[in-house]
Write an enzyme that holds these catalytic residues in place. Structure first.
Site, PDB file in Angstrom:
ATOM      1  CD  GLU A  10      35.489  38.219  27.275  1.00 46.90           C
ATOM      2  OE1 GLU A  10      34.596  37.843  26.070  1.00 46.90           O
ATOM      3  OE2 GLU A  10      35.468  37.123  27.988  1.00 46.90           O
ATOM      4  CB  SER A  53      31.453  42.736  28.572  1.00 48.86           C
ATOM      5  OG  SER A  53      30.126  42.179  28.922  1.00 48.86           O
ATOM      6  CG  ASN A  61      32.689  40.930  41.259  1.00 45.30           C
ATOM      7  OD1 ASN A  61      32.321  42.191  41.049  1.00 45.30           O
ATOM      8  ND2 ASN A  61      32.756  40.055  42.348  1.00 45.30           N
ATOM      9  CE  LYS A  62      35.426  38.728  31.700  1.00 49.71           C
ATOM     10  NZ  LYS A  62      34.445  38.267  30.641  1.00 49.71           N
ATOM     11  CB  VAL A  63      38.308  37.633  38.088  1.00 45.69           C
ATOM     12  CG1 VAL A  63      39.009  36.589  38.497  1.00 45.69           C
ATOM     13  CG2 VAL A  63      38.885  38.116  36.607  1.00 45.69           C
TER      14      VAL A  63
END
Length: 340
Positions: A143, A145, A334-336
């Site tokens: 994923e 996005s 951020n994604k993570v």
């Protein structure tokens, strides 16, 4: 240009179908274990969208199994270093990445303190997955996005499957098998009303009740992440204990009314807010005089919230582009997210 958020959200039906084709024996094994060894209480460990999924789990488990469920703040362990007493309990961890240090540390402390541990995670080789006694992959795939879509609904589906096996609710498990098809149909819903109401708004309320509180919180987060709208989520009961003082003419309110015991109160609250002058957009899975958008019902009322949030994900992606924003890359995020 087609966004990653759009592509990932529209892939959700195939994600759920893939998830349902895996791990049936493990879900059954855990269900049998919990039927014989019911915990005294349950603690959930998560942040962000995953914590909203845990709210869905809390309503579902408490309503069907009668066992209290609480959200355990990770800082109690990581900052305050408080010793936990988790004997005869269950800890449930939910995460997309399974990497955030505070979530991993808190989950590990639950296990050391006597809890059985169950985790629903998208990244199979993550630290959180490795520490769980019972681990279930979400099978959402990569994923990219920042705004979680398919992984969020995959979390809800996995939780529903978990509760279905635990409670011997075959009707719910059968309904899950039909969910991918219903999500496909729901994706064809006309979404212009959402875009028209919110395209120039700076503030909003998002209301639900019962299990739809979880998707109200998720929708409010998506408004913030992708559209820079200061949206706040409340129960349709809680909004009457103060927040409705915000209401003025044309104040935008998004409301979710899936089937179930809470639906009447949500619909009645929509009528009340309209009488105060608010611009209310009510999304339901059952026709009523107050509903603006009526979506297909899932095979079980507990799954209706998954249908509603699927449609909202597509609507908010469209809204973000209408507002000139990139839904894949919200500012400052951020994604993570690695918190301690």
């Amino acid at each position: 240009m087609t966004s990653k958020m759009f592509l990932e959200s529209t892939s959700t039906p195939s994600v759920i179908a893939r998830q349902l084709s895996q791990d049936e024996d493990r879900f059954h094994e855990l269900g049998v274990y919990l039927q014989k060894n019911a915990p005294a209480f349950i603690a959930t460990v998560a942040r962000g969208s995953s914590d909203h999924a845990c709210s869905y789990a809390a309503y579902m488990i408490t309503a069907q199994m009668g066992i209290p469920v609480m959200s355990l703040p990770p800082s109690v362990v990581t900052l305050y270093q408080s010793p936990l007493k988790m004997r005869n309990s269950l800890a449930i961890g939910v995460s997309q990445s399974g990497k955030s240090p505070d979530i991993v540390s808190t989950f590990d402390e639950c296990a050391r303190s006597g809890a059985k541990t169950v985790a629903f995670i998208n990244v199979e080789d993550s630290p959180l997955a490795k520490s769980a006694e019972f681990f279930f992959p979400l099978y959402a795939g990569s994923e990219q996005s920042v705004a979680a879509t398919k992984s969020f609904i995959a979390s809800l589906a996995a939780i529903a499957r978990f509760v279905g096996h635990w409670s011997h609710n075959q009707a719910l498990l059968d309904a899950l098998k039909r969910l991918p098809e219903i999500l496909e149909v729901a994706q064809k819903t006309q979404l212009s009303q959402v875009v028209e109401l919110f395209h120039n708004k700076k503030n909003a309320l998002v209301l639900g009740r019962g299990p739809s509180c979880s998707i109200a919180m998720e929708a409010a987060l998506k408004f913030k992440e992708t559209c820079s709208i200061q949206a706040e989520a409340f129960s349709s009961a809680e909004v009457k204990h103060g927040p409705k003082a915000l209401i003025e003419p044309k104040y935008p309110i998004l409301m979710f009314a899936p089937r179930g015991p809470a639906q009447k109160d949500i619909v009645d609250t929509a009528k009340e807010m309209r009488a105060l002058g608010a611009d209310v957009l009510l999304i339901s899975t059952q026709k009523s005089d107050e509903a603006n958008i009526v979506l297909p019902c899932a095979g079980d009322p507990w799954l209706d919230p998954l249908v509603i949030i699927q449609v909202f994900h597509l609507a908010v992606e469209q809204l973000a582009r209408e507002r000139g924003m990139n839904p894949d890359n919200p500012p400052h995020l951020n994604k993570v997210t690695l918190t301690v």
